[in-house]
Design a protein around this motif. Structure first.
Motif, mmCIF file in Angstrom:
data_model
loop_
_atom_site.group_PDB
_atom_site.id
_atom_site.type_symbol
_atom_site.label_atom_id
_atom_site.label_comp_id
_atom_site.label_asym_id
_atom_site.label_seq_id
_atom_site.Cartn_x
_atom_site.Cartn_y
_atom_site.Cartn_z
ATOM 1 N N THR A 109 0.840 -1.205 0.000
ATOM 2 C CA THR A 109 0.000 0.000 0.000
ATOM 3 C C THR A 109 0.868 1.246 0.000
ATOM 4 O OG1 THR A 109 -1.723 -1.182 1.207
ATOM 5 C CG2 THR A 109 -1.835 1.229 1.209
ATOM 6 N N ASP A 112 2.212 1.860 -3.452
ATOM 7 C CA ASP A 112 1.163 2.317 -4.356
ATOM 8 C C ASP A 112 0.895 3.808 -4.188
ATOM 9 O OD1 ASP A 112 -1.002 2.333 -6.152
ATOM 10 O OD2 ASP A 112 -2.429 1.855 -4.560
ATOM 11 N N TRP A 113 0.870 4.283 -2.939
ATOM 12 C CA TRP A 113 0.490 5.675 -2.679
ATOM 13 C C TRP A 113 1.675 6.633 -2.659
ATOM 14 C CZ3 TRP A 113 -4.435 7.755 -2.194
ATOM 15 C CH2 TRP A 113 -5.471 6.825 -2.262
ATOM 16 N N GLY A 207 -9.146 13.466 -4.973
ATOM 17 C CA GLY A 207 -9.478 12.082 -5.270
ATOM 18 C C GLY A 207 -8.421 11.062 -4.918
ATOM 19 N N ARG A 208 -7.188 11.522 -4.611
ATOM 20 C CA ARG A 208 -6.122 10.566 -4.296
ATOM 21 C C ARG A 208 -5.046 11.223 -3.434
ATOM 22 N NH1 ARG A 208 -4.408 5.499 -5.803
ATOM 23 N NH2 ARG A 208 -2.146 5.186 -5.773
ATOM 24 N N HIS A 209 -5.438 11.701 -2.292
ATOM 25 C CA HIS A 209 -4.461 12.257 -1.364
ATOM 26 C C HIS A 209 -3.855 11.129 -0.529
ATOM 27 C CE1 HIS A 209 -2.820 14.442 2.107
ATOM 28 N NE2 HIS A 209 -2.738 15.484 1.299
ATOM 29 N N ARG A 210 -2.572 11.262 -0.201
ATOM 30 C CA ARG A 210 -1.843 10.177 0.474
ATOM 31 C C ARG A 210 -2.349 9.860 1.869
ATOM 32 N NH1 ARG A 210 4.184 12.140 -1.478
ATOM 33 N NH2 ARG A 210 4.213 11.016 -3.470
ATOM 34 N N MET A 212 -5.473 9.363 2.548
ATOM 35 C CA MET A 212 -6.703 8.575 2.444
ATOM 36 C C MET A 212 -6.519 7.137 2.933
ATOM 37 S SD MET A 212 -8.241 10.058 -1.148
ATOM 38 C CE MET A 212 -9.820 9.228 -1.032
ATOM 39 N N THR A 228 -14.920 3.288 3.901
ATOM 40 C CA THR A 228 -14.459 4.109 2.778
ATOM 41 C C THR A 228 -14.822 5.562 3.029
ATOM 42 O OG1 THR A 228 -16.522 3.668 1.584
ATOM 43 C CG2 THR A 228 -14.652 2.242 1.106
ATOM 44 N N SER A 230 -14.606 9.768 1.366
ATOM 45 C CA SER A 230 -14.292 10.757 0.340
ATOM 46 C C SER A 230 -13.567 11.891 1.050
ATOM 47 C CB SER A 230 -15.571 11.265 -0.325
ATOM 48 O OG SER A 230 -15.281 12.325 -1.217
#
Length: 346
Positions: A109, A112-113, A207-210, A212, A228, A230
């Motif tokens: 993970t 990935d981030w 939409g894709r901050h580290r 999250m 989950t 947002s």
């Protein structure tokens, strides 16, 4: 304690490192033994930070020049990857890391981030996630403590009691977060110039901050099932401070008053987390420069939903203050030692 805790601060030329030094100077049980800043090695702290001009402090050195003999704890205030690479080589000092390197349980993970392999995956099982109010029992025996990110600190303090109590749903949690520009670090970036940030609000990491996966990881652990979110962060034109407005879906038959009751019960004995009087909105001015966190719950006009608002100082409770709070419990000190300064206002 009869003897002071000898500490080293890695990355003392950054905002979190400087704030850690500021807090450590008034801590009754800390002795600052070493300060590193590789790019500014050879300079004094006063050269880099004028507000320390009157304070006798060790000079800035490269991290590999530190004599670790006799140092009890090291605070890693370095960027991700650089932090774990260095800290993984240390034997002796207990580690309190303020980077992202030990926050995620999975090396996959992390890769990935963060876009690179984890520098020390073998250490991940040994790291305690240091959200102090939830990690207190584990801290005395911990060798490595991963301090949460600033956004996760605020979100988790607000949401964990609600999920644990079964008051809110595991999905459709929406977090809109605002942070002072110091949250973006001190390195020179065009987007952080005064003319870029003044008189404007900037969303980023959309939409894709580290943070999250970090938030979802810890929420899912406590909820005993996948959660989950947002999450959208924004930079606002102020130096420090953070405020999150969180919209949640209530479980059937529950109301905002139930959420307030759960938060009030969970943090009744917490020295730094405060539920405000009913109807009072949290503000960053309530916590600026302090290790305090303020929160409250409001009814949404849409049935079945509620709004939770939480404010912290991103550099203190969201970073260096929480790191010292963790250190206090690691070494058997009062949790509040060195952290009782009131917020700054105006």
């Amino acid at each position: 304690m009869s003897q002071k805790i000898s500490i080293a601060v890695l990355g003392a030329s950054g905002y979190t490192g400087a704030d850690l030094v500021r807090l450590a100077l008034t801590h009754p049980d800390i002795e600052i033994a070493a300060l590193s800043a590789n790019a500014k090695a050879g300079q004094s702290m006063a050269d880099v930070w004028p507000h320390f001009a009157h304070v006798p402090l060790p000079g800035l050195v490269r991290a590999d020049e530190i004599d670790w003999a006799g140092i009890d704890a090291v605070f890693g205030c370095l960027p991700h990857a650089a932090s774990a690479e260095l800290l993984s080589t240390l034997v002796g000092p207990r580690i309190i890391d303020l980077s992202a390197d030990f926050r995620l349980n999975s090396a996959e993970t992390y890769a990935d981030w963060y876009g690179n392999p984890h520098p020390a995956p073998e250490l991940l099982p040994d790291a305690i996630y240091g959200l102090t109010e939830y990690a207190a029992d584990m801290l005395p025996a911990a060798r490595i403590v991963a301090c949460p990110g600033c956004y996760p600190t605020a979100a988790l303090l607000a949401l964990l009691p609600l999920l644990e109590s079964g008051l809110i749903g595991h999905e459709r949690i929406t977090i809109n977060a605002l942070s002072g520009v110091s949250g973006a670090g001190r390195s020179l970036k065009e987007a952080n110039l005064f003319t870029e940030v003044a008189e404007a609000v900037h969303p980023y990491g959309i939409g894709r901050h580290r943070h999250m996966p970090e938030i979802e990881q810890e929420l899912s652990k406590r909820a005993n099932g996948p959660v989950t979110i947002s999450f959208t962060p924004h930079l606002v034109p102020m130096n420090r401070g953070e405020l999150e407005t969180i919209t949640v879906e209530l479980m059937p038959g529950k109301r905002a008053a139930d959420l307030r009751a759960a938060l009030g019960h969970r943090y009744a004995a917490a020295p730094f987390v405060h539920l405000l009087p009913e109807g009072k909105g949290p503000s960053t001015r309530m916590v600026r420069g302090s290790n305090h966190c303020v929160m409250n719950v409001f009814e949404d006009r849409i049935p079945g939903r509620a709004i939770v608002i939480v404010a912290i100082d991103n550099l203190v409770k969201g970073s260096s203050g929480q790191a010292i709070q963790n250190m206090n419990l690691m070494f058997g000190l009062p949790e509040t030692a060195g952290l009782l300064a009131a917020p700054l206002f105006p």
